[in-house]
Design a protein around this motif. Sequence first.
Motif, PDB file in Angstrom:
ATOM      1  N   UNK A   1      -7.081   2.530  -7.641  1.00 58.84           N
ATOM      2  CA  UNK A   1      -6.002   1.546  -7.432  1.00 58.84           C
ATOM      3  C   UNK A   1      -4.774   1.848  -8.286  1.00 58.84           C
ATOM      4  N   UNK A   2      -4.774   2.976  -8.989  1.00 58.46           N
ATOM      5  CA  UNK A   2      -3.640   3.261  -9.875  1.00 58.46           C
ATOM      6  C   UNK A   2      -2.351   3.563  -9.095  1.00 58.46           C
ATOM      7  N   UNK A   3      -1.242   3.320  -9.756  1.00 59.43           N
ATOM      8  CA  UNK A   3       0.079   3.638  -9.197  1.00 59.43           C
ATOM      9  C   UNK A   3       0.836   4.450 -10.233  1.00 59.43           C
TER      10      UNK A   3
ATOM     11  N   UNK B   1      -3.030   7.001  -2.019  1.00 61.49           N
ATOM     12  CA  UNK B   1      -2.598   6.515  -0.707  1.00 61.49           C
ATOM     13  C   UNK B   1      -2.130   5.075  -0.792  1.00 61.49           C
ATOM     14  N   UNK B   2      -1.236   4.699   0.112  1.00 61.22           N
ATOM     15  CA  UNK B   2      -0.675   3.347   0.083  1.00 61.22           C
ATOM     16  C   UNK B   2      -1.777   2.300   0.169  1.00 61.22           C
ATOM     17  N   UNK B   3      -1.788   1.376  -0.784  1.00 54.56           N
ATOM     18  CA  UNK B   3      -2.797   0.312  -0.824  1.00 54.56           C
ATOM     19  C   UNK B   3      -2.154  -1.028  -0.458  1.00 54.56           C
TER      20      UNK B   3
ATOM     21  N   UNK C   1      10.865   5.431  -8.756  1.00 56.61           N
ATOM     22  CA  UNK C   1      10.095   5.342  -7.505  1.00 56.61           C
ATOM     23  C   UNK C   1       8.616   5.141  -7.838  1.00 56.61           C
ATOM     24  N   UNK C   2       8.016   4.073  -7.290  1.00 55.61           N
ATOM     25  CA  UNK C   2       6.607   3.772  -7.569  1.00 55.61           C
ATOM     26  C   UNK C   2       5.764   4.059  -6.328  1.00 55.61           C
TER      27      UNK C   2
ATOM     28  N   UNK D   1       6.090  -5.796  -8.387  1.00 51.00           N
ATOM     29  CA  UNK D   1       6.413  -4.745  -9.366  1.00 51.00           C
ATOM     30  C   UNK D   1       5.150  -4.010  -9.795  1.00 51.00           C
ATOM     31  N   UNK D   2       5.315  -2.730 -10.088  1.00 46.33           N
ATOM     32  CA  UNK D   2       4.213  -1.979 -10.710  1.00 46.33           C
ATOM     33  C   UNK D   2       3.246  -1.346  -9.730  1.00 46.33           C
ATOM     34  N   UNK D   3       3.505  -1.487  -8.423  1.00 50.10           N
ATOM     35  CA  UNK D   3       2.594  -0.924  -7.433  1.00 50.10           C
ATOM     36  C   UNK D   3       1.288  -1.703  -7.363  1.00 50.10           C
TER      37      UNK D   3
END
Length: 477
Positions: free
Chosen positions: A78-80, A92-94, A86-87, A246-248
Amino acid sequence: MVSTVGDAATLSSQRRFPPYRALPPSSVSRPSPPSHLKTAILGAGVSGLALARFLVEGGHDLDDLTLFEAAPVIGGLCRSKTVDGFTYDVAGGHILFSKDAGVMQWMKDVAGGDEAFVRRDRNTKIRFDDRWVRYPFENGIGDLPKQANFDCLQGYVQAWHERKASGSTAPSDFKSWIRWRFGDGIAEHFMDPYNEKIWKRPLEDITSSWVAGRVPDAPIEDVLRAAIGIETDGYTHQAIFYYPKKGGFQAITDGMGSTLGARIRLSTRVESVVRHGEGWRVNGEDFDRIVSTLPLNELPDIVEGVPDGVAQAMRGLAFNSIVCYLVALDRPEHPNLSWVYLPQRKQGPVNRVTYMSNYAPGNAPEGQTSFLFEVTYPGGAPEPDIALEKEVLAGVETAGLLKRDEILFTDRSTSRYAYVVYDHDLDARRAQSIDWCEANGLHPLGRFGHYDYFNSDQCTIAAKAMAGRLLEVARKG
Ligand SMILES: Cc1cc2nc3c(=O)[nH]c(=O)nc-3n(C[C@H](O)[C@H](O)[C@H](O)COP(=O)(O)OP(=O)(O)OC[C@H]3O[C@@H](n4cnc5c(N)ncnc54)[C@H](O)[C@@H]3O)c2cc1C
């Protein structure tokens, strides 16, 4: 229904649910006497973090908990990552969605509540030549060029008729199953090339047992309607999703970890787990019980005394890795899309494109946008080199998604464990591995801990059930 999930990009409604003994919510929230049982949680991805939070909410003493995390940061898949404003999500996009409204709300609450999230309408399409095809594919065949539309419709009707006439049962391999279920046209134009990109092996080697019976039989009338251009409802699951402002996506796991403080040991790889009396010794330290979210297939190298047969079963569990490319763009606006699928071989190795800057305003500087391109590769294979990035960019350019002169910069992240591979040995290997773990009091949890196709909400649901079980034992003991 031919559909793909945010995560898997395979068939969406085939999600397997784990054999956890789910307990009612009250079993977690009900305060229990402090147990003073020392609990080790191996891994601080969403599964380990959610488990720790539920245990503490249920009365487990925080000081009796220890989370071991090999990486210097929490969050796992789940990390970003943020680069020059750019975040992007590294695996892969979650998106946040769940059939369990209570768990989804809990995930939002730990990360700042509703205010900290944007709500989005999912708008997903399939790119085919120079066209946008509605999603899922069988609800969009009317958008295809005429010959492809005909191929898909004819194959679908033929397969439907043959199933009805013969009363045949689902074939056991995925390749045959696709034809049996959708016919030759959809197989050739979409399912085969698309799934070959994801699975990176012959589709005969993938089982159909995880799809059969879980895919609703789309009414043939809908496919006929779609073919002549009448709009049909199609796929409504995930019609709405949430994403941190914010933060992905990592903002969710950061929120989970925020109250666990020093109980999380970062940059601390678990190297040895040894039975010690009634409990376990982790890297030489004693614990009463242990929950592992580490990949099951790595346990024989870490846990002492795994019998040969079980170790063989664990080591044989197959997986795919993923490399994700952020492409930062000097483009003020994207079309209103969430993500798109690239099934065609000429579109290069990318299977899914996330319109990352559309997910949240915080994902790109104002007036700029970004894409996230996903490419899988076989687990255990060497990490892709720069040549792959060239293929990626050439493919998406062919698909008409970007022009080279728009690119500001690229960044990439790899994740060794991304997809559980449903080969023909998976069920037997997993059952043998998990049975041994549970019989020996080493509780497996999570996407690769339990070796199942979980999204983060399902990991959280499983963690909640696991916390209920552990708290129950503590109360009784
Ligand atoms: C391409 C892709 C798209 C996805 N999209 C979505 C989505 O849209 N929505 C959604 O909800 N979910 C999505 N998911 C699923 C989601 O990422 C996972 O379900 C979830 O992150 C798994 O969490 P986990 O804690 O079980 O495992 P992990 O995140 O893998 O955590 C395991 C942790 O253990 C650590 N570890 C490993 N070995 C050791 C060791 N020896 N010692 C100590 N620590 C160790 C790792 O560093 C890691 O932090 C997606 C996944 C992928 C691959």
